[in-house]
Structures are given as structure tokens and as C-alpha cells.
Write a protein that holds these residues in place. Structure first.
Motif, short mmCIF file in Angstrom:
data_model
loop_
_atom_site.label_atom_id
_atom_site.label_comp_id
_atom_site.label_asym_id
_atom_site.label_seq_id
_atom_site.Cartn_x
_atom_site.Cartn_y
_atom_site.Cartn_z
N ASP A 196 2.98 53.02 -9.48
CA ASP A 196 1.68 53.07 -8.79
C ASP A 196 0.55 53.34 -9.78
O ASP A 196 -0.53 52.75 -9.69
N VAL A 197 0.81 54.25 -10.71
CA VAL A 197 -0.20 54.62 -11.70
C VAL A 197 -0.57 53.41 -12.56
O VAL A 197 -1.75 53.10 -12.76
N LEU A 198 0.44 52.71 -13.06
CA LEU A 198 0.19 51.58 -13.95
C LEU A 198 -0.46 50.41 -13.21
O LEU A 198 -1.39 49.78 -13.72
N ASN A 199 0.03 50.13 -12.01
CA ASN A 199 -0.58 49.06 -11.23
C ASN A 199 -2.02 49.39 -10.86
O ASN A 199 -2.89 48.52 -10.82
N GLY A 200 -2.27 50.67 -10.58
CA GLY A 200 -3.62 51.10 -10.22
C GLY A 200 -4.62 50.85 -11.33
O GLY A 200 -5.71 50.33 -11.10
N TYR A 256 3.50 64.05 -15.26
CA TYR A 256 2.75 64.17 -14.00
C TYR A 256 3.25 63.15 -12.98
O TYR A 256 3.42 63.47 -11.79
N SER A 257 3.49 61.94 -13.44
CA SER A 257 3.95 60.89 -12.53
C SER A 257 5.32 61.18 -11.99
O SER A 257 5.62 60.90 -10.82
N LYS A 258 6.19 61.78 -12.81
CA LYS A 258 7.53 62.14 -12.37
C LYS A 258 7.48 63.22 -11.29
O LYS A 258 8.16 63.13 -10.26
N ILE A 259 6.65 64.23 -11.51
CA ILE A 259 6.51 65.31 -10.51
C ILE A 259 5.96 64.74 -9.21
O ILE A 259 6.44 65.08 -8.12
N ALA A 260 4.96 63.85 -9.32
CA ALA A 260 4.39 63.24 -8.11
C ALA A 260 5.42 62.41 -7.37
O ALA A 260 5.46 62.41 -6.13
N ASP A 261 6.27 61.72 -8.11
CA ASP A 261 7.33 60.91 -7.50
C ASP A 261 8.29 61.80 -6.71
O ASP A 261 8.70 61.46 -5.59
#
Length: 272
Positions: free
Chosen positions: A85-89, A71-76
């Protein structure tokens, strides 16, 4: 020396980059196409947890981790956000909602932590304590989460005896509506279930887990009846109710015998 956890996570990110670029299937996936697969993977993890199979849990957690990275790759690629961003969030959220660890707030116990958590969520802009409960949750899980969140701000019974009194009250109201064959019987049955779930919560029983274990127990015993009928050259539909009940009791006795010998029952090591 690099932390092996960091190294392993970077390896997964690198593999995801390659799959997204070179694999015909992976390159076509979208948020929408992955959604149902993610739900399936989550249920497979819950099966592994209920059956107490650590190796399966490890594998299913890996599958879920892949989905999070996916999901994070697609969003990127879409310029929406990235894995950083996900991990820092989530790191910032955990720090913000645990002031007893990362700031000077004092807590005495787990209940204080939960109440602080809900209060902080409201300060962050949540309009309702119940706003974070997903609408699409299964009804039993949703009821448990609603009750737990209400408890987090002090809206709860003082003890489980009071909750049991409520169960008895709701049972009586349900029976009354059933005796009248009233159109309110569904509503009263819902109230009874809600009260039972609340009683389970007060006694540290998760109703979803409890019911799923009973489902698995029923399936195991029912299959035993089918197998015994098959050995007799018959279908289970050919058995009388007395024959089925007799085999059901044999299935139960077989479970207790296994437990007494310390054998595995539903993936767990049990003894009498």
C-alpha cells in the motif's frame, strides 16, 4: 532474471519478518518507540550529506529504509496498511503530480513544475498551500519551506535585489527596537531572520546547510584553541581573549593551508 533491486528489497522484507517474529527487541517495537530513533537516523544522514561522505550516506540510507519497512510491518500486523500500500500510494501520487511526464500537461521549466505541484495538492483537498509544512520542523527549515511553498503559487518577490532591500529594511527596524530596548526587539529579530532566509532561498543557498557548515567550522577552530592550550599545560579558560584570538587566526590559516594543498576539509576535497 529478477531485477537485483527487487531481489534486495525482498531480502530486506524477509529479514524484517524474521526479526519481528524472533528478536526480543524488534518484536516489542511500536510506532511510538521508533519515532525518536527515526529522527536520529535522519539527522545522521544529514551529517553524512553535509560532510560529503558517500559511504556513510549509503549506510544511513539503509538505516532509514529499515525504519520505513519496520513501520509498514507494524501497520500490517495491526491491519492498517502494508508495504505494498505504501509503495503503490507514493507511485500514484508521483504520477498524479507529474502530469507533464505521465499526461499531456506542458511545462517550460522547473518553476512550472513546482507551481503545478502546489495547484494539484489544493485540488486533492489541501485547504492551504502551507498546510503541508510540518509544525514540528525546526524554525529555520520551516521558514524556508513556507517561503518556497508560497513561491510555488506565485507569491514571491521578483528578484533577490528586492529581497535584499527587505533585509535592509528589517535590519533598520530591528536596530530601532534594540536602541529603545523595546519588547518588540524579539519580533523584529524574527522578521530579520525571515528576510535573510528568503534572500538565501532566492540565491539558491539553503540556510540550514549554510549555518550547519559554519557550526562545524566554529567547533573545529574552538577545539584547536583547546588543544593548543592543553599543549601549554593550561585550560582554555586560562587564556586571555588576545591569546584565544591569536590561536583562532592560526586555526583559520591552517584551514586555508589544507585547502591550498587539496587536503580534506570537513570531509570535502578543496583547493584554493
Amino acid at each position: 532474471m529478477e531485477d537485483p533491486r527487487t531481489e534486495a528489497f525482498k531480502r530486506l522484507l524477509d529479514i524484517m519478518d524474521q526479526l519481528r517474529e524472533k528478536c526480543p527487541w524488534d518484536s516489542k517495537q511500536t510506532f511510538e518507540s521508533l519515532r525518536c530513533l527515526t529522527i536520529e537516523e535522519t539527522y545522521e544522514l544529514t551529517d553524512a550529506i553535509i560532510e560529503n561522505k558517500p559511504d556513510d550516506m549509503r549506510g544511513e540510507l539503509g538505516d532509514l529504509m529499515l525504519h520505513l519497512v519496520f513501520y509498514s510491518k507494524i501497520a500490517d500486523e495491526k491491519g492498517l496498511f502494508n508495504i505494498t500500500d505504501v509503495l503503490n500510494g507514493i507511485c500514484e501520487k508521483l504520477i498524479r503530480r507529474h502530469p507533464h511526464i505521465f499526461s499531456s500537461t506542458h511545462v517550460d521549466n522547473e518553476e512550472d513544475v513546482k507551481m503545478n505541484w502546489e495547484k494539484i495538492k489544493l485540488k486533492e483537498g489541501n485547504k492551504s498551500v502551507l498546510g503541508g509544512v510540518p509544525q514540528s520542523l525546526p524554525a529555520m527549515v520551516k521558514a524556508y519551506r513556507i517561503q518556497d511553498k508560497a513561491h510555488g503559487v506565485g507569491f514571491d518577490w521578483d528578484n533577490s535585489e528586492q529581497v535584499w532591500d527587505k533585509v535592509v529594511e528589517e535590519m533598520s527596524e530591528f536596530k530601532t527596537e534594540m536602541d529603545k530596548n523595546s519588547n518588540k526587539k524579539e519580533e523584529e529579530f524574527g522578521d530579520l531572520l525571515f528576510a535573510l532566509i528568503n534572500f538565501a532561498r532566492h540565491n539558491h543557498i539553503h540556510p540550514e546547510d549554510a549555518l550547519e557548515k559554519t557550526n562545524k567550522k566554529f567547533i573545529s577552530r574552538f577545539k584547536f584553541i583547546e588543544e593548543q592550550a592543553h599543549k601549554q599545560g593550561r585550560s582554555i579558560a586560562d587564556l586571555s581573549i588576545d591569546e584565544m584570538e591569536n590561536l583562532w587566526q592560526k586555526a583559520k590559516m591552517g584551514e586555508w593551508t589544507k585547502r591550498g594543498n587539496g587536503e580534506t576539509v570537513n570531509g570535502r576535497k578543496e583547493n584554493l
